[in-house]
Design a protein around this motif. Structure first.
Motif, PDB file in Angstrom:
ATOM      1  N   LYS A 289     -27.324  95.265 101.060  1.00 37.34           N
ATOM      2  CA  LYS A 289     -27.134  94.272  99.674  1.00 37.34           C
ATOM      3  C   LYS A 289     -27.952  95.587  98.309  1.00 37.34           C
ATOM      4  O   LYS A 289     -27.236  95.146  97.617  1.00 37.34           O
ATOM      5  CB  LYS A 289     -27.564  92.661 100.034  1.00 37.34           C
ATOM      6  CG  LYS A 289     -27.171  92.602  98.042  1.00 37.34           C
ATOM      7  CD  LYS A 289     -27.919  90.258  98.600  1.00 37.34           C
ATOM      8  CE  LYS A 289     -29.424  91.056  97.998  1.00 37.34           C
ATOM      9  NZ  LYS A 289     -29.685  89.563  97.779  1.00 37.34           N
ATOM     10  N   ASP A 290     -28.950  95.347  98.616  1.00 37.97           N
ATOM     11  CA  ASP A 290     -29.858  96.635  97.704  1.00 37.97           C
ATOM     12  C   ASP A 290     -29.496  97.513  97.560  1.00 37.97           C
ATOM     13  O   ASP A 290     -29.316  97.724  96.139  1.00 37.97           O
ATOM     14  CB  ASP A 290     -30.922  95.950  97.646  1.00 37.97           C
ATOM     15  CG  ASP A 290     -32.367  95.255  98.210  1.00 37.97           C
ATOM     16  OD1 ASP A 290     -31.584  94.154  97.190  1.00 37.97           O
ATOM     17  OD2 ASP A 290     -33.139  94.236  99.146  1.00 37.97           O
ATOM     18  N   LYS A 291     -28.755  98.197  98.207  1.00 33.59           N
ATOM     19  CA  LYS A 291     -28.310  99.357  97.705  1.00 33.59           C
ATOM     20  C   LYS A 291     -27.093  99.107  97.238  1.00 33.59           C
ATOM     21  O   LYS A 291     -26.491 100.317  96.165  1.00 33.59           O
ATOM     22  CB  LYS A 291     -27.640 100.389  99.191  1.00 33.59           C
ATOM     23  CG  LYS A 291     -27.203 101.672  99.040  1.00 33.59           C
ATOM     24  CD  LYS A 291     -27.533 102.373 100.711  1.00 33.59           C
ATOM     25  CE  LYS A 291     -26.814 103.824 100.292  1.00 33.59           C
ATOM     26  NZ  LYS A 291     -26.841 104.948 101.067  1.00 33.59           N
ATOM     27  N   TYR A 292     -25.988  98.442  98.117  1.00 29.75           N
ATOM     28  CA  TYR A 292     -24.742  97.929  97.181  1.00 29.75           C
ATOM     29  C   TYR A 292     -25.240  97.523  95.138  1.00 29.75           C
ATOM     30  O   TYR A 292     -24.054  98.813  94.573  1.00 29.75           O
ATOM     31  CB  TYR A 292     -24.081  97.396  97.578  1.00 29.75           C
ATOM     32  CG  TYR A 292     -23.485  97.002  98.581  1.00 29.75           C
ATOM     33  CD1 TYR A 292     -23.439  98.516  99.255  1.00 29.75           C
ATOM     34  CD2 TYR A 292     -23.711  95.888  99.724  1.00 29.75           C
ATOM     35  CE1 TYR A 292     -23.313  98.667 101.178  1.00 29.75           C
ATOM     36  CE2 TYR A 292     -23.146  95.682 101.034  1.00 29.75           C
ATOM     37  CZ  TYR A 292     -23.203  97.018 101.549  1.00 29.75           C
ATOM     38  OH  TYR A 292     -23.049  97.115 103.299  1.00 29.75           O
TER      39      TYR A 292
ATOM     40  N   ARG B 173     -25.566  99.462  89.484  1.00 30.52           N
ATOM     41  CA  ARG B 173     -26.289  99.363  88.464  1.00 30.52           C
ATOM     42  C   ARG B 173     -26.506 101.046  87.586  1.00 30.52           C
ATOM     43  O   ARG B 173     -26.620 100.879  86.416  1.00 30.52           O
ATOM     44  CB  ARG B 173     -27.766  98.858  88.526  1.00 30.52           C
ATOM     45  CG  ARG B 173     -27.773  97.654  89.124  1.00 30.52           C
ATOM     46  CD  ARG B 173     -29.308  96.856  89.002  1.00 30.52           C
ATOM     47  NE  ARG B 173     -29.561  96.041  89.546  1.00 30.52           N
ATOM     48  CZ  ARG B 173     -30.444  95.193  89.604  1.00 30.52           C
ATOM     49  NH1 ARG B 173     -31.756  95.706  90.155  1.00 30.52           N
ATOM     50  NH2 ARG B 173     -30.059  93.369  89.990  1.00 30.52           N
ATOM     51  N   GLU B 174     -25.838 101.191  88.670  1.00 30.25           N
ATOM     52  CA  GLU B 174     -26.407 103.219  88.467  1.00 30.25           C
ATOM     53  C   GLU B 174     -24.973 104.010  88.234  1.00 30.25           C
ATOM     54  O   GLU B 174     -24.507 105.561  87.592  1.00 30.25           O
ATOM     55  CB  GLU B 174     -26.550 104.043  89.951  1.00 30.25           C
ATOM     56  CG  GLU B 174     -27.728 103.803  90.012  1.00 30.25           C
ATOM     57  CD  GLU B 174     -28.203 104.400  91.613  1.00 30.25           C
ATOM     58  OE1 GLU B 174     -27.404 105.105  92.176  1.00 30.25           O
ATOM     59  OE2 GLU B 174     -29.930 104.393  91.837  1.00 30.25           O
ATOM     60  N   SER B 175     -23.915 103.201  88.224  1.00 34.51           N
ATOM     61  CA  SER B 175     -22.819 103.681  87.751  1.00 34.51           C
ATOM     62  C   SER B 175     -22.149 103.411  86.283  1.00 34.51           C
ATOM     63  O   SER B 175     -23.710 103.462  85.711  1.00 34.51           O
ATOM     64  CB  SER B 175     -21.254 102.284  88.022  1.00 34.51           C
ATOM     65  OG  SER B 175     -21.265 101.016  88.067  1.00 34.51           O
TER      66      SER B 175
ATOM     67  N   ASP C 232     -20.989  94.607  80.668  1.00 33.68           N
ATOM     68  CA  ASP C 232     -20.995  93.769  81.780  1.00 33.68           C
ATOM     69  C   ASP C 232     -20.747  93.369  82.669  1.00 33.68           C
ATOM     70  O   ASP C 232     -20.232  92.259  83.381  1.00 33.68           O
ATOM     71  CB  ASP C 232     -20.014  92.727  80.146  1.00 33.68           C
ATOM     72  CG  ASP C 232     -18.501  93.749  80.326  1.00 33.68           C
ATOM     73  OD1 ASP C 232     -18.535  94.759  79.921  1.00 33.68           O
ATOM     74  OD2 ASP C 232     -17.664  92.933  79.546  1.00 33.68           O
ATOM     75  N   MET C 233     -19.822  94.288  82.917  1.00 35.69           N
ATOM     76  CA  MET C 233     -18.795  94.727  84.931  1.00 35.69           C
ATOM     77  C   MET C 233     -19.614  94.490  85.350  1.00 35.69           C
ATOM     78  O   MET C 233     -19.514  93.922  86.630  1.00 35.69           O
ATOM     79  CB  MET C 233     -17.797  95.680  84.564  1.00 35.69           C
ATOM     80  CG  MET C 233     -16.841  95.182  85.588  1.00 35.69           C
ATOM     81  SD  MET C 233     -16.023  96.786  85.206  1.00 35.69           S
ATOM     82  CE  MET C 233     -14.865  96.399  83.820  1.00 35.69           C
ATOM     83  N   LYS C 234     -21.028  95.215  84.806  1.00 36.92           N
ATOM     84  CA  LYS C 234     -22.705  95.379  86.200  1.00 36.92           C
ATOM     85  C   LYS C 234     -22.354  94.282  86.774  1.00 36.92           C
ATOM     86  O   LYS C 234     -22.896  94.004  88.146  1.00 36.92           O
ATOM     87  CB  LYS C 234     -22.695  96.143  85.578  1.00 36.92           C
ATOM     88  CG  LYS C 234     -22.736  97.987  85.025  1.00 36.92           C
ATOM     89  CD  LYS C 234     -24.210  98.924  85.065  1.00 36.92           C
ATOM     90  CE  LYS C 234     -24.074 100.283  84.754  1.00 36.92           C
ATOM     91  NZ  LYS C 234     -24.802 101.149  84.442  1.00 36.92           N
ATOM     92  N   GLU C 235     -22.935  93.419  85.520  1.00 34.78           N
ATOM     93  CA  GLU C 235     -23.294  92.076  85.878  1.00 34.78           C
ATOM     94  C   GLU C 235     -22.300  91.215  86.053  1.00 34.78           C
ATOM     95  O   GLU C 235     -22.886  90.650  87.970  1.00 34.78           O
ATOM     96  CB  GLU C 235     -23.368  91.341  84.263  1.00 34.78           C
ATOM     97  CG  GLU C 235     -24.203  89.740  85.072  1.00 34.78           C
ATOM     98  CD  GLU C 235     -24.508  89.348  83.709  1.00 34.78           C
ATOM     99  OE1 GLU C 235     -25.285  88.181  83.413  1.00 34.78           O
ATOM    100  OE2 GLU C 235     -24.639  89.939  82.898  1.00 34.78           O
ATOM    101  N   ALA C 236     -21.286  91.348  86.408  1.00 39.09           N
ATOM    102  CA  ALA C 236     -19.943  90.492  87.152  1.00 39.09           C
ATOM    103  C   ALA C 236     -20.211  90.778  88.872  1.00 39.09           C
ATOM    104  O   ALA C 236     -20.004  90.180  89.638  1.00 39.09           O
ATOM    105  CB  ALA C 236     -18.755  90.779  85.825  1.00 39.09           C
ATOM    106  N   LEU C 237     -19.877  92.160  88.466  1.00 36.89           N
ATOM    107  CA  LEU C 237     -19.943  92.947  89.961  1.00 36.89           C
ATOM    108  C   LEU C 237     -21.805  92.748  90.870  1.00 36.89           C
ATOM    109  O   LEU C 237     -20.905  92.079  92.458  1.00 36.89           O
ATOM    110  CB  LEU C 237     -19.187  94.590  89.716  1.00 36.89           C
ATOM    111  CG  LEU C 237     -19.280  95.056  91.359  1.00 36.89           C
ATOM    112  CD1 LEU C 237     -18.218  94.908  92.259  1.00 36.89           C
ATOM    113  CD2 LEU C 237     -18.896  96.641  91.356  1.00 36.89           C
ATOM    114  N   GLU C 238     -22.622  93.197  90.081  1.00 34.23           N
ATOM    115  CA  GLU C 238     -23.677  92.158  90.723  1.00 34.23           C
ATOM    116  C   GLU C 238     -23.168  90.964  91.309  1.00 34.23           C
ATOM    117  O   GLU C 238     -24.707  90.359  92.650  1.00 34.23           O
ATOM    118  CB  GLU C 238     -24.427  92.345  90.431  1.00 34.23           C
ATOM    119  CG  GLU C 238     -26.300  92.370  90.619  1.00 34.23           C
ATOM    120  CD  GLU C 238     -27.076  92.619  90.170  1.00 34.23           C
ATOM    121  OE1 GLU C 238     -28.496  92.141  89.627  1.00 34.23           O
ATOM    122  OE2 GLU C 238     -27.404  93.471  89.021  1.00 34.23           O
TER     123      GLU C 238
END
Length: 114
Positions: A81-84, A89-91, A96-102
């Motif tokens: 999970k932490d790696k995903y 975050r590095e993408s 806002d999309m990073k937050e939604a995906l996280e």
């Protein structure tokens, strides 16, 4: 995920031996279209939403994967999970999309945890 996300690569020209390619183009549409109620494009255990750990176990059994092996595979995914999240975050996605995906990663891993 769609079938288009999977490809076979011939190991050597004209060898007629193939391997599964690395995964690609796998952004969850739920991060882009949050109103989409389906979690999957393809069904698992006859479902596209409200997917639970047991659905993966049933699917594994259906395709001949032993329960113990399926449990180990699920645990391996949970431990990553932490790696995903770090990869998210590095993408190059907008914040806002990073937050939604996280959030999706957190929620779906929680479903897989015992």
């Amino acid at each position: 995920m769609h079938l288009k996300n999977f490809s076979l690569i011939e190991t050597a020209e004209k060898s007629n031996e193939y391997i599964l390619s690395a995964a690609y183009d796998m952004l969850s549409t739920n991060a882009v279209i949050p109103t989409d109620q389906e979690q999957l494009a393809l069904t698992i255990n006859g479902k596209k939403q409200n997917i639970r750990r047991k659905d993966f176990i049933v699917f594994a059994e259906t395709i001949g994967i032993a329960d113990k092996a399926a449990e180990k595979l699920i645990e391996k995914i949970v431990k990553l999970k932490d790696k995903y999240i770090a990869m998210c975050r590095e993408s190059y996605m907008p914040d806002d999309m990073k937050e939604a995906l996280e959030n999706l990663i957190e929620n779906r891993i929680a479903v897989l945890e015992k």
